[in-house]
Motif scaffolding. Structure first.
Motif, mmCIF file in Angstrom:
data_model
loop_
_atom_site.group_PDB
_atom_site.id
_atom_site.type_symbol
_atom_site.label_atom_id
_atom_site.label_comp_id
_atom_site.label_asym_id
_atom_site.label_seq_id
_atom_site.Cartn_x
_atom_site.Cartn_y
_atom_site.Cartn_z
ATOM 1 N N THR A 2 0.842 -1.191 0.000
ATOM 2 C CA THR A 2 0.000 0.000 0.000
ATOM 3 C C THR A 2 0.878 1.242 0.000
ATOM 4 N N ASP A 3 0.274 2.378 -0.295
ATOM 5 C CA ASP A 3 1.031 3.636 -0.264
ATOM 6 C C ASP A 3 1.592 3.907 1.130
ATOM 7 N N ASN A 4 0.785 3.654 2.170
ATOM 8 C CA ASN A 4 1.272 3.878 3.534
ATOM 9 C C ASN A 4 2.423 2.942 3.871
ATOM 10 N N ALA A 5 2.339 1.689 3.433
ATOM 11 C CA ALA A 5 3.424 0.738 3.683
ATOM 12 C C ALA A 5 4.702 1.197 2.987
ATOM 13 N N LYS A 6 4.568 1.724 1.782
ATOM 14 C CA LYS A 6 5.741 2.242 1.063
ATOM 15 C C LYS A 6 6.342 3.436 1.789
ATOM 16 N N LYS A 7 5.489 4.280 2.384
ATOM 17 C CA LYS A 7 5.986 5.427 3.146
ATOM 18 C C LYS A 7 6.784 4.967 4.361
ATOM 19 N N VAL A 8 6.258 3.954 5.048
ATOM 20 C CA VAL A 8 6.950 3.418 6.226
ATOM 21 C C VAL A 8 8.293 2.836 5.808
ATOM 22 N N LEU A 9 8.290 2.001 4.777
ATOM 23 C CA LEU A 9 9.523 1.383 4.315
ATOM 24 C C LEU A 9 10.546 2.434 3.898
ATOM 25 N N SER A 10 10.125 3.412 3.151
ATOM 26 C CA SER A 10 11.027 4.466 2.692
ATOM 27 C C SER A 10 11.634 5.223 3.873
ATOM 28 N N TYR A 11 10.805 5.550 4.859
ATOM 29 C CA TYR A 11 11.267 6.259 6.051
ATOM 30 C C TYR A 11 12.348 5.442 6.771
ATOM 31 N N LEU A 12 12.101 4.145 6.913
ATOM 32 C CA LEU A 12 13.060 3.278 7.596
ATOM 33 C C LEU A 12 14.341 3.124 6.779
ATOM 34 N N GLY A 49 11.307 -11.465 6.429
ATOM 35 C CA GLY A 49 12.728 -11.366 6.742
ATOM 36 C C GLY A 49 13.334 -10.006 6.434
ATOM 37 N N ARG A 50 12.498 -8.990 6.261
ATOM 38 C CA ARG A 50 12.989 -7.659 5.906
ATOM 39 C C ARG A 50 13.068 -6.710 7.097
ATOM 40 N N ALA A 51 12.520 -7.132 8.220
ATOM 41 C CA ALA A 51 12.578 -6.337 9.456
ATOM 42 C C ALA A 51 12.647 -7.309 10.620
ATOM 43 N N GLU A 52 13.073 -6.793 11.765
ATOM 44 C CA GLU A 52 13.098 -7.618 12.965
ATOM 45 C C GLU A 52 12.630 -6.797 14.156
ATOM 46 N N TRP A 53 11.913 -7.481 15.047
ATOM 47 C CA TRP A 53 11.461 -6.864 16.299
ATOM 48 C C TRP A 53 12.518 -7.118 17.357
ATOM 49 N N LEU A 73 15.186 -2.523 10.154
ATOM 50 C CA LEU A 73 15.236 -3.272 8.909
ATOM 51 C C LEU A 73 16.452 -4.181 8.896
ATOM 52 N N THR A 74 16.302 -5.315 8.267
ATOM 53 C CA THR A 74 17.421 -6.215 8.025
ATOM 54 C C THR A 74 18.119 -5.727 6.744
ATOM 55 N N PRO A 75 19.263 -6.306 6.409
ATOM 56 C CA PRO A 75 19.901 -5.934 5.138
ATOM 57 C C PRO A 75 18.969 -6.134 3.933
ATOM 58 N N PHE A 80 15.404 -3.677 -0.253
ATOM 59 C CA PHE A 80 14.146 -4.002 -0.923
ATOM 60 C C PHE A 80 13.566 -2.812 -1.674
ATOM 61 N N ASP A 81 13.169 -3.062 -2.916
ATOM 62 C CA ASP A 81 12.504 -2.052 -3.746
ATOM 63 C C ASP A 81 11.103 -2.568 -4.045
ATOM 64 N N PRO A 82 10.087 -2.030 -3.373
ATOM 65 C CA PRO A 82 8.727 -2.548 -3.575
ATOM 66 C C PRO A 82 8.197 -2.321 -4.997
ATOM 67 N N ASP A 83 8.716 -1.345 -5.709
ATOM 68 C CA ASP A 83 8.239 -1.103 -7.058
ATOM 69 C C ASP A 83 8.822 -2.107 -8.056
#
Length: 87
Positions: A2-12, A49-53, A73-75, A80-83
């Motif tokens: 989603t757009d919001n998920a992409k915003k979160v990923l980009s921020y991280l 496997g792209r993030a860890e708590w 985020l993990t390596p 990761f490029d969601p697009d």
């Protein structure tokens, strides 16, 4: 994603390797109304496997210990490029 998920990923990803956050930190930084938007995204990234708590014990201003859940985020998450991905 989603757009919001992409915003979160980009921020991280902009924060880079080793940066850790609470869901409320990211919620406030991105101006989301609900923290669940961040938690859902990070949980999905963690399942892939792209993030860890990370749970840490911290001491608050009153000297009391409390457990705080962070994530980073993990390596794979950093690269990761969601697009470009088809999931």
């Amino acid at each position: 994603m989603t757009d919001n998920a992409k915003k979160v990923l980009s921020y991280l990803q902009e924060a880079g390797s080793g940066a850790k956050f609470t869901a409320k930190d990211v919620q406030a930084a991105l101006g989301f109304e609900k923290v669940g938007a961040v938690v859902g995204t990070v949980s999905g990234l963690a399942r892939k496997g792209r993030a860890e708590w990370i749970t840490e014990t911290v001491v608050d201003d009153e000297g009391k210990e409390k457990k705080v859940k962070y994530f980073s985020l993990t390596p794979d998450g950093l690269a990761f490029d969601p697009d470009a991905a088809t999931e």
